[in-house]
Design a protein around this motif. Structure first.
Motif, PDB file in Angstrom:
ATOM      1  N   TRP A  57       0.830  -1.204   0.000  1.00 38.11           N
ATOM      2  CA  TRP A  57       0.000   0.000   0.000  1.00 38.11           C
ATOM      3  C   TRP A  57       0.868   1.259   0.000  1.00 38.11           C
ATOM      4  CZ3 TRP A  57      -3.916   0.975   4.600  1.00 38.11           C
ATOM      5  CH2 TRP A  57      -4.592   2.177   4.379  1.00 38.11           C
ATOM      6  N   GLU A  58       1.871   1.286   0.885  1.00 41.20           N
ATOM      7  CA  GLU A  58       2.757   2.452   0.962  1.00 41.20           C
ATOM      8  C   GLU A  58       3.549   2.617  -0.325  1.00 41.20           C
ATOM      9  OE1 GLU A  58       4.481   5.813   2.634  1.00 41.20           O
ATOM     10  OE2 GLU A  58       2.866   4.573   3.480  1.00 41.20           O
ATOM     11  N   LEU A  59       4.033   1.514  -0.875  1.00 44.59           N
ATOM     12  CA  LEU A  59       4.804   1.576  -2.111  1.00 44.59           C
ATOM     13  C   LEU A  59       3.957   2.078  -3.273  1.00 44.59           C
ATOM     14  CD1 LEU A  59       7.501   0.963  -3.500  1.00 44.59           C
ATOM     15  CD2 LEU A  59       6.669  -1.362  -3.917  1.00 44.59           C
ATOM     16  N   ALA A  60       2.714   1.613  -3.334  1.00 39.38           N
ATOM     17  CA  ALA A  60       1.822   2.066  -4.410  1.00 39.38           C
ATOM     18  C   ALA A  60       1.531   3.556  -4.286  1.00 39.38           C
ATOM     19  CB  ALA A  60       0.525   1.265  -4.382  1.00 39.38           C
ATOM     20  N   SER A  61       1.442   4.056  -3.063  1.00 38.84           N
ATOM     21  CA  SER A  61       1.192   5.488  -2.862  1.00 38.84           C
ATOM     22  C   SER A  61       2.416   6.314  -3.231  1.00 38.84           C
ATOM     23  CB  SER A  61       0.802   5.751  -1.404  1.00 38.84           C
ATOM     24  OG  SER A  61      -0.380   5.059  -1.061  1.00 38.84           O
ATOM     25  N   LEU A  62       3.611   5.833  -2.871  1.00 38.70           N
ATOM     26  CA  LEU A  62       4.834   6.581  -3.170  1.00 38.70           C
ATOM     27  C   LEU A  62       5.117   6.647  -4.671  1.00 38.70           C
ATOM     28  CD1 LEU A  62       7.205   5.292  -0.323  1.00 38.70           C
ATOM     29  CD2 LEU A  62       6.093   7.541  -0.493  1.00 38.70           C
ATOM     30  N   THR A  63       4.788   5.589  -5.377  1.00 41.50           N
ATOM     31  CA  THR A  63       5.055   5.554  -6.822  1.00 41.50           C
ATOM     32  C   THR A  63       3.956   6.199  -7.644  1.00 41.50           C
ATOM     33  OG1 THR A  63       4.080   3.332  -6.926  1.00 41.50           O
ATOM     34  CG2 THR A  63       6.471   3.481  -6.634  1.00 41.50           C
ATOM     35  N   PRO A  68      -3.958   9.712  -3.743  1.00 37.94           N
ATOM     36  CA  PRO A  68      -4.416  10.050  -2.387  1.00 37.94           C
ATOM     37  C   PRO A  68      -5.896  10.409  -2.336  1.00 37.94           C
ATOM     38  CG  PRO A  68      -3.028  11.781  -3.299  1.00 37.94           C
ATOM     39  CD  PRO A  68      -2.912  10.623  -4.222  1.00 37.94           C
ATOM     40  N   ARG A  69      -6.483  10.766  -3.491  1.00 36.38           N
ATOM     41  CA  ARG A  69      -7.925  11.031  -3.509  1.00 36.38           C
ATOM     42  C   ARG A  69      -8.730   9.752  -3.313  1.00 36.38           C
ATOM     43  NH1 ARG A  69      -8.825  15.314  -8.549  1.00 36.38           N
ATOM     44  NH2 ARG A  69      -7.507  17.008  -7.692  1.00 36.38           N
ATOM     45  N   LEU A  70      -8.151   8.643  -3.737  1.00 35.01           N
ATOM     46  CA  LEU A  70      -8.824   7.358  -3.556  1.00 35.01           C
ATOM     47  C   LEU A  70      -8.524   6.761  -2.186  1.00 35.01           C
ATOM     48  CD1 LEU A  70      -8.215   5.726  -7.067  1.00 35.01           C
ATOM     49  CD2 LEU A  70     -10.288   6.890  -6.237  1.00 35.01           C
ATOM     50  N   LEU A  71      -7.270   6.810  -1.781  1.00 33.25           N
ATOM     51  CA  LEU A  71      -6.862   6.233  -0.500  1.00 33.25           C
ATOM     52  C   LEU A  71      -5.528   6.825  -0.096  1.00 33.25           C
ATOM     53  CD1 LEU A  71      -7.760   4.146   1.617  1.00 33.25           C
ATOM     54  CD2 LEU A  71      -6.379   2.450   0.413  1.00 33.25           C
TER      55      LEU A  71
END
Length: 290
Positions: A57-63, A68-71
């Motif tokens: 989850w964190e990796l998908a957010s960083l890349t 961030p609007r979704l999660l």
């Protein structure tokens, strides 16, 4: 083919007698094969799955794969939760949610236990109560919200009442099943020694119903928080559900994640407390997997 006598058969070196039974000597393939037995996870082994999900989850957010609007990213939710705690906002809403949940849980558990005792120990009680509880079990809590609002309004009474109806069902069903499963020999023994009705309930019925009661209680502590998640979306000005509902209107996914984590932690802590109590109360039993 050589036919051996019974004496020659049992004294053959390929067989080993044990308690009068012929046991074949394992071959090379059988000696090398080992039975597959389940291995217990070490301390913290059950956390591997959640940690792996958080890392992805964190990796998908960083890349940028996860907007961030979704999660919001877990790191963002941690910072948001810390800020809410510093401001005192999270504690305020947490206490409001905990008060609703545990008040409904206490009333529901007591009511479910009383109904189970009445239905499990009397024929009239079973004929009157059991069918009604089974009907309630088939009706989701969400389906009762419109009627509950009409009857009780949209205040705290309605929310606590629905939590009570959700909680009493698992407590009643499991306790009632344990009562009906008490060995008849104990019932006959109680009659033989002349136990009164109150003594029978205290010395035979309640101890016999404890395993089922704790099973129902573990389900109940989870269901009270599950029901609260929905009920706090209805006309509330405080509580974790209200905080999440307001965050939804403003697109604050980080606050929503914080609320979900709070619900999850409260549910797990409550379940752990029940399991600890169960181990203490049922110390004479070997509880597998606790």
């Amino acid at each position: 083919m050589t036919i051996l006598s019974p004496h020659e058969f049992y004294s053959d070196p390929a067989w080993h007698g044990f308690s009068g039974k012929a046991v074949p000597k394992p071959g090379a393939a059988e000696r090398t094969a080992r039975p597959l037995t389940p291995r217990r996870l070490g301390p913290g082994g059950h956390l591997f799955g959640p940690v792996l999900v958080l890392a992805i989850w964190e990796l998908a957010s960083l890349t940028g794969l996860l907007s961030p609007r979704l999660l919001a990213a877990p790191s963002t939710a941690v910072v948001t939760g810390y800020d809410l705690m510093i401001d005192g906002v999270l504690q305020q809403h947490f206490l409001a949610s905990a008060e609703r949940a545990y008040l409904g849980l206490a009333i529901g558990v007591a009511l479910g236990l009383i109904l189970a005792l009445i239905a499990g120990l009397t024929r009239l009680g079973e004929a009157t109560i059991d069918g009604l509880v089974q009907i309630k079990r088939a009706i989701p809590t969400l389906a009762l919200i419109p009627l509950a609002i009409l009857w009780l309004g949209i205040g705290e009474t309605m929310k606590i009442a629905l939590i009570v109806t959700s909680v009493l069902v698992p407590v009643y069903i499991n306790t009632h099943a344990a009562l009906r499963g008490i060995d008849l020999r104990y019932v006959e023994l109680a009659r033989t020694v002349g136990l009164s009705r109150a003594q029978f309930i205290r010395r035979v019925a309640l101890p016999g119903a404890l395993p089922g009661f704790f099973t129902g209680l573990r389900l109940a502590v989870t269901m009270c928080w599950t029901a609260l998640v929905v009920l706090e979306q209805i006309n509330t000005t405080e509580g974790i559900g209200y905080l999440m509902n307001r965050a939804r209107d403003y697109g604050q996914t980080d606050v929503i994640v914080v609320g979900l984590v709070v619900y999850a932690v409260l549910g797990l802590v409550s379940d752990s407390a029940v399991r600890w109590w169960e181990r203490r109360a049922l110390a004479y039993r070997k509880v597998i997997g606790s």
